[in-house]
Write a protein that holds these residues in place. Structure first.
Motif, mmCIF file in Angstrom:
data_model
loop_
_atom_site.group_PDB
_atom_site.id
_atom_site.type_symbol
_atom_site.label_atom_id
_atom_site.label_comp_id
_atom_site.label_asym_id
_atom_site.label_seq_id
_atom_site.Cartn_x
_atom_site.Cartn_y
_atom_site.Cartn_z
ATOM 1 N N LYS A 86 -38.981 -58.519 -9.169
ATOM 2 C CA LYS A 86 -39.398 -58.392 -10.567
ATOM 3 C C LYS A 86 -40.884 -58.706 -10.728
ATOM 4 O O LYS A 86 -41.606 -58.021 -11.444
ATOM 5 C CB LYS A 86 -38.560 -59.327 -11.440
ATOM 6 C CG LYS A 86 -37.127 -58.875 -11.638
ATOM 7 C CD LYS A 86 -36.367 -59.841 -12.535
ATOM 8 C CE LYS A 86 -34.931 -59.400 -12.722
ATOM 9 N NZ LYS A 86 -34.168 -60.339 -13.585
ATOM 10 N N ILE A 87 -41.336 -59.782 -10.035
ATOM 11 C CA ILE A 87 -42.758 -60.154 -10.121
ATOM 12 C C ILE A 87 -43.634 -59.044 -9.565
ATOM 13 O O ILE A 87 -44.655 -58.667 -10.151
ATOM 14 C CB ILE A 87 -43.000 -61.473 -9.381
ATOM 15 C CG1 ILE A 87 -42.283 -62.627 -10.102
ATOM 16 C CG2 ILE A 87 -44.494 -61.772 -9.287
ATOM 17 C CD1 ILE A 87 -42.350 -63.947 -9.364
ATOM 18 N N MET A 88 -43.254 -58.516 -8.405
ATOM 19 C CA MET A 88 -44.023 -57.432 -7.806
ATOM 20 C C MET A 88 -44.053 -56.214 -8.712
ATOM 21 O O MET A 88 -45.073 -55.527 -8.831
ATOM 22 C CB MET A 88 -43.427 -57.069 -6.447
ATOM 23 C CG MET A 88 -43.508 -58.187 -5.417
ATOM 24 S SD MET A 88 -45.202 -58.628 -5.018
ATOM 25 C CE MET A 88 -45.740 -57.106 -4.242
ATOM 26 N N LYS A 89 -42.929 -55.948 -9.361
ATOM 27 C CA LYS A 89 -42.866 -54.803 -10.268
ATOM 28 C C LYS A 89 -43.780 -54.994 -11.469
ATOM 29 O O LYS A 89 -44.476 -54.065 -11.897
ATOM 30 C CB LYS A 89 -41.419 -54.602 -10.722
ATOM 31 C CG LYS A 89 -41.219 -53.348 -11.570
ATOM 32 C CD LYS A 89 -39.744 -53.176 -11.913
ATOM 33 C CE LYS A 89 -39.533 -51.916 -12.764
ATOM 34 N NZ LYS A 89 -38.104 -51.732 -13.121
ATOM 35 N N GLU A 90 -43.805 -56.235 -12.004
ATOM 36 C CA GLU A 90 -44.681 -56.515 -13.141
ATOM 37 C C GLU A 90 -46.154 -56.409 -12.755
ATOM 38 O O GLU A 90 -46.980 -55.900 -13.505
ATOM 39 C CB GLU A 90 -44.382 -57.915 -13.694
ATOM 40 C CG GLU A 90 -43.037 -58.055 -14.370
ATOM 41 C CD GLU A 90 -42.930 -57.236 -15.650
ATOM 42 O OE1 GLU A 90 -43.986 -57.046 -16.298
ATOM 43 O OE2 GLU A 90 -41.830 -56.793 -15.980
ATOM 44 N N LEU A 91 -46.487 -56.914 -11.569
ATOM 45 C CA LEU A 91 -47.879 -56.877 -11.123
ATOM 46 C C LEU A 91 -48.371 -55.471 -10.879
ATOM 47 O O LEU A 91 -49.569 -55.195 -10.981
ATOM 48 C CB LEU A 91 -48.048 -57.713 -9.849
ATOM 49 C CG LEU A 91 -47.898 -59.230 -10.007
ATOM 50 C CD1 LEU A 91 -47.980 -59.915 -8.649
ATOM 51 C CD2 LEU A 91 -48.977 -59.776 -10.938
ATOM 52 N N ASN A 92 -47.473 -54.551 -10.536
ATOM 53 C CA ASN A 92 -47.868 -53.173 -10.253
ATOM 54 C C ASN A 92 -47.808 -52.269 -11.475
ATOM 55 O O ASN A 92 -47.991 -51.057 -11.352
ATOM 56 C CB ASN A 92 -46.974 -52.596 -9.153
ATOM 57 C CG ASN A 92 -47.344 -53.133 -7.787
ATOM 58 O OD1 ASN A 92 -48.487 -53.052 -7.373
ATOM 59 N ND2 ASN A 92 -46.376 -53.708 -7.085
ATOM 60 N N LYS A 93 -47.562 -52.818 -12.639
ATOM 61 C CA LYS A 93 -47.552 -52.017 -13.861
ATOM 62 C C LYS A 93 -48.964 -51.569 -14.209
ATOM 63 O O LYS A 93 -49.930 -52.287 -14.001
ATOM 64 C CB LYS A 93 -46.965 -52.828 -15.020
ATOM 65 C CG LYS A 93 -45.453 -52.888 -15.028
ATOM 66 C CD LYS A 93 -44.948 -53.571 -16.292
ATOM 67 C CE LYS A 93 -43.425 -53.540 -16.351
ATOM 68 N NZ LYS A 93 -42.921 -54.190 -17.584
ATOM 69 N N ASP A 94 -49.063 -50.376 -14.757
ATOM 70 C CA ASP A 94 -50.359 -49.862 -15.207
ATOM 71 C C ASP A 94 -50.723 -50.494 -16.538
ATOM 72 O O ASP A 94 -49.941 -50.468 -17.492
ATOM 73 C CB ASP A 94 -50.310 -48.340 -15.359
ATOM 74 C CG ASP A 94 -50.240 -47.635 -14.013
ATOM 75 O OD1 ASP A 94 -50.651 -48.273 -13.020
ATOM 76 O OD2 ASP A 94 -49.772 -46.489 -13.964
ATOM 77 N N ARG A 97 -55.152 -46.811 -17.652
ATOM 78 C CA ARG A 97 -55.666 -45.716 -16.841
ATOM 79 C C ARG A 97 -55.651 -46.030 -15.345
ATOM 80 O O ARG A 97 -56.669 -45.984 -14.668
ATOM 81 C CB ARG A 97 -57.073 -45.340 -17.281
ATOM 82 C CG ARG A 97 -57.125 -44.747 -18.686
ATOM 83 C CD ARG A 97 -58.530 -44.305 -19.033
ATOM 84 N NE ARG A 97 -58.575 -43.726 -20.371
ATOM 85 C CZ ARG A 97 -59.697 -43.262 -20.949
ATOM 86 N NH1 ARG A 97 -60.851 -43.316 -20.282
ATOM 87 N NH2 ARG A 97 -59.669 -42.752 -22.171
ATOM 88 N N GLY A 98 -54.490 -46.374 -14.855
ATOM 89 C CA GLY A 98 -54.350 -46.635 -13.432
ATOM 90 C C GLY A 98 -54.751 -48.028 -12.998
ATOM 91 O O GLY A 98 -54.647 -48.360 -11.814
ATOM 92 N N LEU A 99 -55.205 -48.829 -13.937
ATOM 93 C CA LEU A 99 -55.596 -50.198 -13.617
ATOM 94 C C LEU A 99 -54.351 -51.075 -13.604
ATOM 95 O O LEU A 99 -53.677 -51.237 -14.614
ATOM 96 C CB LEU A 99 -56.603 -50.717 -14.639
ATOM 97 C CG LEU A 99 -57.300 -52.050 -14.329
ATOM 98 C CD1 LEU A 99 -58.151 -51.904 -13.078
ATOM 99 C CD2 LEU A 99 -58.153 -52.501 -15.498
ATOM 100 N N LYS A 100 -54.055 -51.638 -12.439
ATOM 101 C CA LYS A 100 -52.856 -52.457 -12.283
ATOM 102 C C LYS A 100 -53.066 -53.858 -12.863
ATOM 103 O O LYS A 100 -54.194 -54.330 -13.014
ATOM 104 C CB LYS A 100 -52.495 -52.570 -10.797
ATOM 105 C CG LYS A 100 -52.325 -51.235 -10.085
ATOM 106 C CD LYS A 100 -51.145 -50.466 -10.601
ATOM 107 C CE LYS A 100 -50.936 -49.184 -9.791
ATOM 108 N NZ LYS A 100 -49.795 -48.380 -10.315
ATOM 109 N N LEU A 101 -51.916 -54.492 -13.151
ATOM 110 C CA LEU A 101 -51.972 -55.842 -13.701
ATOM 111 C C LEU A 101 -52.598 -56.815 -12.713
ATOM 112 O O LEU A 101 -53.369 -57.694 -13.088
ATOM 113 C CB LEU A 101 -50.566 -56.302 -14.097
ATOM 114 C CG LEU A 101 -50.453 -57.723 -14.678
ATOM 115 C CD1 LEU A 101 -51.293 -57.849 -15.941
ATOM 116 C CD2 LEU A 101 -49.001 -58.071 -14.963
ATOM 117 N N TRP A 102 -52.287 -56.677 -11.433
ATOM 118 C CA TRP A 102 -52.855 -57.593 -10.443
ATOM 119 C C TRP A 102 -54.371 -57.425 -10.331
ATOM 120 O O TRP A 102 -55.092 -58.379 -10.059
ATOM 121 C CB TRP A 102 -52.178 -57.407 -9.091
ATOM 122 C CG TRP A 102 -52.394 -56.064 -8.447
ATOM 123 C CD1 TRP A 102 -51.616 -54.953 -8.559
ATOM 124 C CD2 TRP A 102 -53.476 -55.702 -7.577
ATOM 125 N NE1 TRP A 102 -52.117 -53.922 -7.829
ATOM 126 C CE2 TRP A 102 -53.267 -54.352 -7.203
ATOM 127 C CE3 TRP A 102 -54.584 -56.373 -7.080
ATOM 128 C CZ2 TRP A 102 -54.130 -53.665 -6.360
ATOM 129 C CZ3 TRP A 102 -55.450 -55.704 -6.229
ATOM 130 C CH2 TRP A 102 -55.230 -54.364 -5.887
#
Length: 266
Positions: A86-94, A97-102
């Motif tokens: 879940k954490i990895m999924k949240e961090l990889n959210k856009d 414009r393609g800018l990830k959360l991480w």
């Protein structure tokens, strides 16, 4: 004549009951009955793995090491694995414009570090005080303060009446330097201070008459007279210095603070 006899022997593994086929060739020569045995590895032999039973009843390979067992025990539980996913999924959210959360978190981290570094540079930079940049050649308007103080540790003699005598010269130079050091160490008055003079010694234990000379710029003279170079300011700096000195009866340069007087000479 040699007789070749081919024997096929079926052997059972004692651990799992797996059957292995071995080809044995025996050559009989003159009835010696000496057997030459050749074991051939079959495809099944390559696929068979020997298993052993562990202490807790679980089945594991015989070549299973203790370190692998510990690593197996340290693996994440299904709940922990789900949280990590879940954490990895949240961090990889856009985010934009393609800018990830991480990426945003890393940018914010470096931004905070940059602000801290810039703040340190600003705080450590040399700050130029406008008041410290002045031109002494513009200080042309004189200002005089006269007064007296008593020297309780001095004994009056006739020689002190004459300023050219050795005794008068010694006291004169000593007190002039003392007063000059006093006002040159004052942050508010040192730039305006010019000199201190002792122009007379009188009887009364010993009473010294002095004069302080200051210079100020013409365009600020009214403001300076009322505040920085007012009689109260110059007098309080002198008096505070006298109260801070050690009351030593054997000190010949000791000045009685109560005896200090001062007035502005017009």
């Amino acid at each position: 004549m040699d007789t070749v006899i081919q024997l096929e022997t079926f052997r059972t593994n004692g651990n799992d009951g797996t059957t292995h086929l071995s080809n044995e060739q025996a050559t009989a020569d003159n009835g010696d009955g000496v057997a030459n045995r050749t074991t051939e590895a079959t495809e099944r032999d390559m696929l068979v793995t020997e298993w052993n039973t562990g202490r807790n009843g679980e089945t594991m390979p015989l070549n299973y090491s203790g370190e692998n067992h510990r690593n197996l025990q340290n693996t994440l539980s299904p709940r922990e694995t789900s949280c990590v996913c879940k954490i990895m999924k949240e961090l990889n959210k856009d985010v934009f414009r393609g800018l990830k959360l991480w990426m945003v978190i890393i940018l914010i981290f470096f931004l905070i570090i940059g602000v801290i570094i810039i703040s340190l540079f600003v705080c450590s930079a040399i700050h130029d005080d406008v008041d410290e940049n002045f031109d002494p050649s513009l200080f042309k308007i004189p200002l005089y303060f006269n007064g007296s103080f008593r020297l309780p540790n001095q004994v009056f003699t006739e020689e002190l009446l004459t300023l050219s005598s050795n005794e008068s010269q010694v006291l004169n130079v000593g007190f002039q330097e003392k007063l000059a050091d006093l006002y040159r160490s004052s942050p508010a008055l040192e730039r305006y201070f010019s000199r201190a003079e002792i122009y007379a010694f009188r009887n009364g234990s010993v009473i010294a008459d002095y004069q302080l000379t200051f210079f100020m710029p013409e365009e600020q003279q009214d403001q300076l007279r009322n505040f920085t170079l007012s009689r109260e300011m110059v007098y309080n700096v002198f008096r505070q210095f006298l109260y801070d000195q050690e009351p030593d009866e054997s000190e010949p340069m000791y000045i009685d603070p109560v005896s200090l007087s001062m007035f502005l000479r017009h």
